[in-house]
Design an enzyme around this catalytic site. Structure first.
Site, PDB file in Angstrom:
ATOM      1  N   CYS A   1       0.849  -1.183   0.000  1.00  8.61           N
ATOM      2  CA  CYS A   1       0.000   0.000   0.000  1.00  8.61           C
ATOM      3  C   CYS A   1       0.891   1.242   0.000  1.00  8.61           C
ATOM      4  O   CYS A   1       2.109   1.138  -0.110  1.00  8.61           O
ATOM      5  CB  CYS A   1      -1.004   0.006   1.150  1.00  8.61           C
ATOM      6  SG  CYS A   1      -0.314   0.178   2.774  1.00  8.61           S
TER       7      CYS A   1
ATOM      8  N   CYS B   1      -4.449  -0.777  -2.149  1.00  6.86           N
ATOM      9  CA  CYS B   1      -4.980   0.576  -2.354  1.00  6.86           C
ATOM     10  C   CYS B   1      -4.698   1.011  -3.787  1.00  6.86           C
ATOM     11  O   CYS B   1      -3.799   0.483  -4.444  1.00  6.86           O
ATOM     12  CB  CYS B   1      -4.385   1.573  -1.360  1.00  6.86           C
ATOM     13  SG  CYS B   1      -2.673   2.020  -1.633  1.00  6.86           S
TER      14      CYS B   1
ATOM     15  N   CYS C   1       2.931   0.749  -8.509  1.00  5.68           N
ATOM     16  CA  CYS C   1       3.559  -0.504  -8.118  1.00  5.68           C
ATOM     17  C   CYS C   1       4.960  -0.601  -8.706  1.00  5.68           C
ATOM     18  O   CYS C   1       5.152  -0.418  -9.918  1.00  5.68           O
ATOM     19  CB  CYS C   1       2.709  -1.677  -8.590  1.00  5.68           C
ATOM     20  SG  CYS C   1       3.212  -3.266  -7.904  1.00  5.68           S
TER      21      CYS C   1
END
Length: 140
Positions: A7, A79, A86
């Site tokens: 996250c 999230c 990412c």
């Protein structure tokens, strides 16, 4: 199976997911959590997990680089920000997006401590349900 819960700040949702995975699936999952940034453990998340019998006080807020050379089988972004940002992983693990509401954001305008905890408890329980479905739900 090495699983990473990712996250934004590794303070709440990913920490709860790691805690649940360690508590519920220790024989199936080797769980880690990290963030795009480090924000420290959220005290409401710690409290919500303790109420459910899972102690995450020993976990640390960290980035993926802090974890070291672990090859993940799957990365679960919890999230939207982490999904959109990412990082690239070695070993090309499968990346799954499983968003959960952000308790700190939802509780930010609440002044009553119990109302804040209700938000954290709801998300905690949603994360538990998801972790209970692992690793089978990764196949769908």
């Amino acid at each position: 199976m090495n699983i990473l819960f990712l996250c934004t700040g590794n303070s709440c949702r990913s920490q709860m997911a790691e805690g649940w995975a360690r508590a519920l699936k220790p024989d199936v999952l080797t769980a880690y959590s990290a963030g795009i940034e480090k924000h420290g453990l959220n005290p409401y998340a710690v409290r919500a997990m303790q109420e459910a019998g899972v102690d995450i006080r020993g976990q640390q807020s960290q980035t993926v680089a802090d974890i070291g050379p672990v090859e993940f089988d799957v990365v679960v972004t919890v999230c939207g920000h982490a999904d959109e940002n990412c990082p690239v992983f070695t070993g090309a693990p499968r990346v799954v997006h499983q968003p959960f509401d952000d308790p700190p954001r939802l509780a930010a305008d609440l002044t009553d401590d119990e109302a804040k905890m209700a938000v954290y408890r709801r998300v905690r329980d949603e994360i538990r349900q998801y972790v209970e479905s692992l690793p089978g739900s990764l196949d769908t």
